[in-house]
Scaffold this active site. Sequence first.
Site, PDB file in Angstrom:
ATOM      1  CG  HIS A  87     -12.870   8.287   7.698  1.00 36.06           C
ATOM      2  ND1 HIS A  87     -12.329   7.720   6.674  1.00 36.06           N
ATOM      3  CD2 HIS A  87     -12.318   8.082   9.129  1.00 36.06           C
ATOM      4  CE1 HIS A  87     -11.354   8.075   7.376  1.00 36.06           C
ATOM      5  NE2 HIS A  87     -11.101   8.488   8.224  1.00 36.06           N
ATOM      6  CG  ASP A 150      -9.516  -1.825   1.201  1.00 37.79           C
ATOM      7  OD1 ASP A 150      -9.791  -2.930   1.090  1.00 37.79           O
ATOM      8  OD2 ASP A 150      -9.495  -1.576  -0.312  1.00 37.79           O
ATOM      9  CD  GLU A 263      -9.372  -3.973  -2.387  1.00 37.36           C
ATOM     10  OE1 GLU A 263      -8.887  -3.332  -2.914  1.00 37.36           O
ATOM     11  OE2 GLU A 263     -10.067  -4.586  -1.686  1.00 37.36           O
TER      12      GLU A 263
END
Length: 524
Positions: A87, A150, A263
């Site tokens: 990633h 997340d 958030e």
Amino acid sequence: MTFAICTLIIAVGPSELLRIGAIDVDGHFTFKPSDLASVSSDFGMLKSPEEPLAVLHPSSAEDVARLIRTAYGSATAFPVSARGHGHSINGQASTGRNGVVVEMSHRNIGTPEPLVEPEEMYVDVWGGELWVDVLKKTLEHGLAPKSWTDYLYLSVGGTLSNAGISGQAFHHGPQISNVLELDVVTGRGEVMRCSEEENTRLFHGVLGGLGQFGIITRARISLEPAPQRVRWIRVLYSSFEVFTEDQEYLISMHGQSKFDYVEGFVIVDEGLVNNWRSSFFSPRNPVKISSVSSNGSVLYCLEITKNYHESESDTVDQEVEILMKKLNFIPTSVFTTDLQYVDFLDRVHKAELKLRSKNLWEVPHPWLNLFVPKSRISDFDKGVFKGILGNKTSGPILIYPMNKDKWDERSSAVTPDEEVFYLVALLRSALSDGEETQKLEYLKDQNRRILEFCEQAKINVKQYLPHHATQEEWVAHYGDKWDQFRSMKAEFDPRHILATGQKIFQNPSLALFRPSSSSSSASW
């Protein structure tokens, strides 16, 4: 196999072939074109794929150490990079065409399962373990790690090499603030156990160290009792100042009476709030931005959660109501849902599956993640959210504050020099057949303009998941930490073998073995 070995001879020299061939690993090397291709690109898809010479699937830390000892002792000191779930955005896990990638995240024969110690409240995990699997294992004991990202389909070693942040970071700090112990294979091929009490300098240096000093093969993660359910709430704001005041108030709260996750995101066009990141909302009841009064085209959404156990279901409504009384959101904009804790943590993966079904996941992701000091966040809003971005975006724009005192300054992670700073994450996806504002070159140029704006406005931002083109830029990035960072590189990876894809330090072999002009050029 014969062709691959011959390639290895040409790349690292005949004398090195014997040494590489003699590496006795419990796992295995692979030279298959399909395996090499699978590790040659990453989630960002911003660079041309670069296939390594080989891929190691290790079964133990000792497998990793044997490979690195060979690289360290070779004439060319060929590069070695650990790869988690792939990633990275800018090819950080790449070695180029003359290195070996260590594939950490696949379940290889012999790699240990997560080991939970309920009484001691920790879990020992392989560095390539995915956080989603750590969660599943710890939940068997009613426990869970304290701090998250997340997205759970990331490797433990990968996030700890950066920081690992989400909406819990204001309270528990990033994931690197919740590590008790590490096993690390250094750039000399030494397997070193480190913690607050043992090899302390390496322990803190590796956390947030971008893989520069060692490959994390084991991490001991602190745990807490896991809640069962989550009350998830979203509210809207038209005033940026009111929005940030409320966010900063929420992260200043202490004790039990507080939200567990804070958030937020920016809405610069109506389509965003109902997109993949916002699957919170029911498709049968989409949010109508036009029904909410706003100054201009920009709105701000605050996301908050309260964790609880099913036995507390009778009191959670009252507790949430009390906590929200001091917030100044638009009264008609409250949206609430309730779900299991594991479903909340795994929310982005569900969105991923939707995107995959539409062939919208494996596209370029020119993401830009910035830490912005609290004192300049309003200037950033005016210059970027209300300026450079216009009224179109191609992905979520997250924004939320964190407390610096939850970050250990001894780690290698870099943050602004203020007590409160914001993460601003522009998580855009590029589409070749979309509108002009969705195309890769447009989004990359927009990122460049944002960074130029910050420099000209003297907003001292720090990149998270950083990417810099020159060592001069890296020196500026690390600031006062640079001398320590460079000193640790000299001590733990003196031949610059590890994580060459970060482009912080030059590996000499990269210059020696550039492809010829008849080959595709490597981006080094």
